[in-house]
Enzyme design. Structure first.
Site, short mmCIF file in Angstrom:
data_model
loop_
_atom_site.label_atom_id
_atom_site.label_comp_id
_atom_site.label_asym_id
_atom_site.label_seq_id
_atom_site.Cartn_x
_atom_site.Cartn_y
_atom_site.Cartn_z
CE LYS A 79 -4.38 1.20 0.18
NZ LYS A 79 -5.56 0.52 -0.37
CG ASP B 223 -7.35 3.42 -1.02
OD1 ASP B 223 -7.92 2.33 -0.93
OD2 ASP B 223 -7.36 4.24 -0.07
P1 NDP Z 1 -12.82 7.82 -3.26
O1 NDP Z 1 -11.77 8.83 -3.00
O2 NDP Z 1 -13.32 7.62 -4.65
O3 NDP Z 1 -14.10 8.13 -2.34
C1 NDP Z 1 -13.99 8.21 -0.96
C2 NDP Z 1 -15.31 8.69 -0.39
O4 NDP Z 1 -15.25 8.59 1.03
C3 NDP Z 1 -15.59 10.14 -0.71
O5 NDP Z 1 -16.98 10.33 -0.77
C4 NDP Z 1 -14.97 10.86 0.49
O6 NDP Z 1 -15.52 12.14 0.76
C5 NDP Z 1 -15.33 9.90 1.61
N1 NDP Z 1 -14.34 10.01 2.69
C6 NDP Z 1 -13.00 9.87 2.58
N2 NDP Z 1 -12.41 10.07 3.77
C7 NDP Z 1 -13.42 10.33 4.64
C8 NDP Z 1 -13.46 10.62 6.01
N3 NDP Z 1 -12.34 10.67 6.74
N4 NDP Z 1 -14.69 10.82 6.59
C9 NDP Z 1 -15.82 10.76 5.84
N5 NDP Z 1 -15.84 10.50 4.52
C10 NDP Z 1 -14.65 10.29 3.94
O7 NDP Z 1 -12.26 6.44 -2.63
P2 NDP Z 1 -12.75 4.96 -2.91
O8 NDP Z 1 -14.21 4.93 -3.17
O9 NDP Z 1 -11.81 4.35 -3.88
O10 NDP Z 1 -12.42 4.25 -1.49
C11 NDP Z 1 -13.37 4.21 -0.43
C12 NDP Z 1 -12.99 3.10 0.55
O11 NDP Z 1 -12.95 1.85 -0.15
C13 NDP Z 1 -11.62 3.24 1.22
O12 NDP Z 1 -11.69 2.70 2.52
C14 NDP Z 1 -10.73 2.38 0.35
O13 NDP Z 1 -9.57 1.94 1.04
C15 NDP Z 1 -11.68 1.22 0.07
N6 NDP Z 1 -11.35 0.41 -1.09
C16 NDP Z 1 -11.25 0.95 -2.34
C17 NDP Z 1 -10.95 0.16 -3.42
C18 NDP Z 1 -10.95 0.68 -4.81
O14 NDP Z 1 -10.88 -0.13 -5.73
N7 NDP Z 1 -11.06 1.98 -5.04
C19 NDP Z 1 -10.65 -1.28 -3.25
C20 NDP Z 1 -10.88 -1.78 -1.90
C21 NDP Z 1 -11.19 -0.94 -0.89
P3 NDP Z 1 -14.70 13.47 0.33
O15 NDP Z 1 -14.91 13.60 -1.13
O16 NDP Z 1 -15.33 14.55 1.14
O17 NDP Z 1 -13.25 13.23 0.71
#
Ligand code: NDP
Length: 443
Positions: free
Chosen positions: A124, A164
């Site tokens: 990571k 991510d």
């Molecule tokens: P994105 O950046 O596309 O989206 C993240 C979302 O979560 C946004 O809506 C963001 O809001 C919100 N967010 C982020 N940090 C916080 C926080 N501290 N408190 C509240 N809301 C928050 O990321 P992903 O969708 O790719 O990833 C989301 C989750 O899924 C993570 O935990 C990631 O590790 C996990 N994941 C992702 C994978 C992938 O293929 N993308 C694979 C496996 C797991 P804002 O825009 O305001 O920051």
């Protein structure tokens, strides 16, 4: 050494890394009996070795804003374990990123990748860079600078990063462009690439779709389906967007979405033109979820998370520790029957304990969101073979991998008619990596 002594040792050594300690504790507590009853594992100190990354790279990332100001961020790559294949895991760009968070994510990734049935080790990386409010040119300059150091450490057979939080197709494009320029080779060194330059169909959808496929498998064990179910989703990024789409396809209704500022509640469901609006809002306009509430006249809850809205299924898809004990209690009280984690470690240890005690269906992130990395593995295969599979082919492979992960969890986690998916995922993931480490000797 007892389990408590072992965990105490890990905590003392990593005292400033609470998320890493949390992730290690959760795994060790569920696999200790398997470890303890295998003298070979103990003699080889498999657990002591598995909690130490192979290596960690930390580097300076200098770049300039559009106004010409010099900025300096910190970049990381944690190459955690390569026993079953090249390091594989995403890059996170978010101001909260620090070494402890990346070590927790890299550690989880080892077991998740093992569960996918594909040959991928765990890694990571990322940076404390905040893409929010930055222009495309600023993001490009940051990504180029980041890759100017990272390129030395990665490669299609060594370490293959992906996206991510904060790293999507735009960022992967800039990173890939710089890698290709420096190395003068077009290889599958990153996944999540654009379709025109080596990406895989279904990779953008894979994590969200996979989380819903996993939930569907869990529901089937109770003779249920998504049809007619009310569903809570947190986040509105990549994972959330496609989780919402797949729930809609399966006849469910998603009533919430969020970002770090608050959540919206749409009792009629985020579907059709509303889902398309959300996609444009987040991926093109890069706006805030509150704008959805203004557009469609639904309620917006600033500074809050969605878990107080009554629903059948919860899909946390934003970030770590976003369902605490109190919120888990509320979900259970409101009749929630299934939690499937799109995000990594979104439920606190207290929340997990309450959910398991209530004996509702609970798919931990390392199983439920493994569809993303699994499809990254399929992207690597297509790159190596220089071919592209159709949307249907990739989706079918993703679907069958999620079913296989579910079966592994049941095989190792079922006792007295109840499947503890946390135990199932950890034990299944651990055994494969531990056996590979045994075969390869003390390295
Ligand atoms: P994105 O950046 O596309 O989206 C993240 C979302 O979560 C946004 O809506 C963001 O809001 C919100 N967010 C982020 N940090 C916080 C926080 N501290 N408190 C509240 N809301 C928050 O990321 P992903 O969708 O790719 O990833 C989301 C989750 O899924 C993570 O935990 C990631 O590790 C996990 N994941 C992702 C994978 C992938 O293929 N993308 C694979 C496996 C797991 P804002 O825009 O305001 O920051």
């Amino acid at each position: 050494m007892t389990m408590h002594e072992f965990l105490h040792q890990v905590s003392a050594k990593n005292a400033d890394q609470p998320e890493f300690i949390q992730a290690v504790s959760e795994v060790v507590e569920t696999i200790w009996d398997v470890y303890d009853s295998n003298p070979q594992y103990r003699k080889a100190k498999i657990l002591d070795r598995i909690v130490e990354p192979d290596r960690i790279i930390i580097f300076r990332v200098p770049w300039t804003t559009d106004a010409g100001e010099v900025m300096v961020n910190r970049g990381y790559r944690v190459e955690f374990n390569a026993a079953i294949g090249p390091y594989k895991g995403g890059l996170r760009f978010h101001p909260s990123v620090n070494l402890g968070i990346l070590k927790f994510l890299g550690f989880e990734q080892i077991f998740k990748n093992s569960l996918t049935t594909l040959p991928m080790g765990g890694g990571k990386g990322g940076s404390d860079f905040n893409p929010r409010g930055r222009s495309d040119d600023e993001v490009m300059r940051f990504c180029h600078s980041f890759m100017l150091e990272l390129f030395r450490h990665i490669g299609p057979d060594t370490d293959v990063p992906a996206g991510d939080i904060g790293v999507g197709k735009r960022e992967i494009g800039f990173l890939y462009g710089m890698y290709k320029k420096i190395r003068n080779e077009a290889t599958g060194v990153l996944t999540g690439k654009g379709l025109e330059w080596g990406g895989s169909l279904i990779r953008p959808e894979a994590t969200g779709f996979g989380t819903v496929y996993f939930a569907e498998e869990m529901l089937k064990t109770k003779g249920m389906s998504f049809d007619g179910k009310t569903v809570l989703v947190s986040g509105s990024g990549n994972v959330s967007q496609y989780a919402i789409q797949k729930v809609n396809d399966l006849g469910g209704k998603v009533v919430t979405a969020s970002d770090s500022d608050g959540f919206i509640h749409d009792p009629d469901g985020i579907k059709g033109e509303k889902w398309e609006y959300l996609m444009e809002l987040k991926n093109i306009k890069r706006g805030r979820i509150s704008e959805y509430a203004e557009e469609f006249g639904v309620k917006y809850y600033p500074g809050a998370r969605p878990w107080g809205i009554p629903a059948d299924v919860a899909l946390p898809c934003a970030t770590q520790n976003e369902i605490n004990g109190e919120e888990a209690r509320t979900l259970i009280k409101n009749g929630c029957i299934c939690v499937s984690e799109g995000a990594n470690m979104p439920t606190t240890p207290e929340g997990v304990e309450l959910i398991l005690d209530a004996k509702i269906l609970y798919g931990p992130g390392k199983a439920a969101n493994a569809g993303g990395v699994a499809t990254s593995g399929l992207e690597m295969t297509q790159n190596s073979m220089r071919i592209s599979w159709s949307r249907e082919e990739v989706d079918a492979k993703l679907h069958s991998i999620m079913k296989a992960i579910h079966e592994s969890c049941v095989q190792y986690g079922k006792k007295d008619n109840f499947t503890n998916y946390v135990r199932g995922a950890n034990v299944a993931g651990f055994i494969k990596v531990a056996n590979a480490m045994m075969d390869q000797g003390l390295v």
